[in-house]
Design an enzyme around this catalytic site. Structure first.
Site, PDB file in Angstrom:
ATOM      1  N   ASP A 165      -5.140   7.150   9.649  1.00 17.80           N
ATOM      2  CA  ASP A 165      -4.774   5.674  10.491  1.00 17.80           C
ATOM      3  C   ASP A 165      -3.404   5.740  11.019  1.00 17.80           C
ATOM      4  O   ASP A 165      -3.029   4.873  11.806  1.00 17.80           O
ATOM      5  CB  ASP A 165      -4.803   4.594   9.363  1.00 17.80           C
ATOM      6  CG  ASP A 165      -3.737   4.779   8.214  1.00 17.80           C
ATOM      7  OD1 ASP A 165      -2.881   5.627   8.220  1.00 17.80           O
ATOM      8  OD2 ASP A 165      -3.796   4.160   7.381  1.00 17.80           O
ATOM      9  N   SER A 220       0.583  -1.224  -0.082  1.00 16.42           N
ATOM     10  CA  SER A 220      -0.090   0.018  -0.044  1.00 16.42           C
ATOM     11  C   SER A 220       0.857   1.220   0.119  1.00 16.42           C
ATOM     12  O   SER A 220       0.476   2.378  -0.456  1.00 16.42           O
ATOM     13  CB  SER A 220      -1.079  -0.005   1.197  1.00 16.42           C
ATOM     14  OG  SER A 220      -0.163   0.004   2.398  1.00 16.42           O
ATOM     15  N   HIS A 275      -0.144   5.313   6.887  1.00 16.48           N
ATOM     16  CA  HIS A 275       0.090   5.706   5.714  1.00 16.48           C
ATOM     17  C   HIS A 275       0.286   7.155   5.111  1.00 16.48           C
ATOM     18  O   HIS A 275      -0.277   7.884   5.883  1.00 16.48           O
ATOM     19  CB  HIS A 275      -1.130   5.117   4.699  1.00 16.48           C
ATOM     20  CG  HIS A 275      -1.154   3.514   4.901  1.00 16.48           C
ATOM     21  ND1 HIS A 275      -1.982   2.934   5.504  1.00 16.48           N
ATOM     22  CD2 HIS A 275      -0.820   2.781   3.857  1.00 16.48           C
ATOM     23  CE1 HIS A 275      -2.149   1.620   5.394  1.00 16.48           C
ATOM     24  NE2 HIS A 275      -1.264   1.533   4.545  1.00 16.48           N
TER      25      HIS A 275
END
Length: 213
Positions: free
Chosen positions: A182, A36, A185
């Site tokens: 979060d 990701s 990221h």
């Protein structure tokens, strides 16, 4: 066709082929292969790391195309299972960024090392150069896990003489303003910081590719 006309046509054709070959030689096709962090989690495609790095390199006058082959949630095992078909023929180099999800899931570092090494070996067998992006174990995994995980990347880089970037999230991991909600990221600003720090290594990597090293 008169001889001089034939010679003129032949010379023109030869020059066209030569110029075309020069353009092809100068163009560098890369693949950003990872999880990701490479895919651009929750970001528009133009803000993902490969797109931002490509733009930064083009701004430097380099003819580079970087394909985004990042898959959110991918581990080194997942990467190994798709490395052959995710990296097309004609690719000059791969930015290999995997391992963060291994550490988050507590996968034995020995398995992560084995998978990364197998990917490097497969790419080298195909004549594709590798720029290895390092990762570090999160603190909650403990010092024993970190002592087994963190050396994987510098040791593989040394063993295979790879271009190496020690920590992919350098400059971002401790700055909440550069991360999504979060806390894991990078946001758009965070990707920009990553690209700025990564750029000199990418330039060096491309220079080596151009020389055929």
């Amino acid at each position: 066709m008169a001889l001089k006309d034939f010679l003129r046509f032949f010379l023109s054709l030869a020059m066209t082929i030569a110029l075309s070959s020069t353009v092809r030689a100068e163009s560098v096709s890369l693949v950003g292969f990872g999880d990701s962090l490479m895919a651009g989690f929750q970001l528009p495609p133009e803000d993902a790391f490969p797109a931002r790095l490509q733009k930064a390199l083009k701004d430097k006058g380099l003819d580079v195309a970087i394909t985004n082959a990042g898959v959110s949630g991918d581990t080194t095992s997942g990467g190994l299972s798709r490395i052959d078909w995710s990296v097309p023929d004609g690719t000059k180099g791969v930015i290999l960024e995997l391992g963060a999800n291994d550490a988050l899931r507590g996968i034995p570092p020995e398995q992560s090392r084995k998978n990364l090494e197998a990917m490097i070996a497969r790419l080298k067998e195909r004549g594709i150069a590798v720029l290895l992006a390092g990762m570090m174990a999160p603190p909650n995994m403990g010092t024993d896990y970190a002592a087994r995980f963190n050396p994987i990347y510098p040791e593989l880089a040394a063993k295979y003489d790879l271009e190496f970037y020690p920590f992919f999230l350098d400059g971002v991991v401790t700055d909440g303003a550069l991360k999504l909600e979060d806390g894991m990221h990078p946001n758009s600003r965070g990707v920009g910081e990553m690209v700025e720090r990564f750029l000199p290594v990418a330039e060096r990597f491309i220079a080596k590719l151009a020389k055929g090293d």
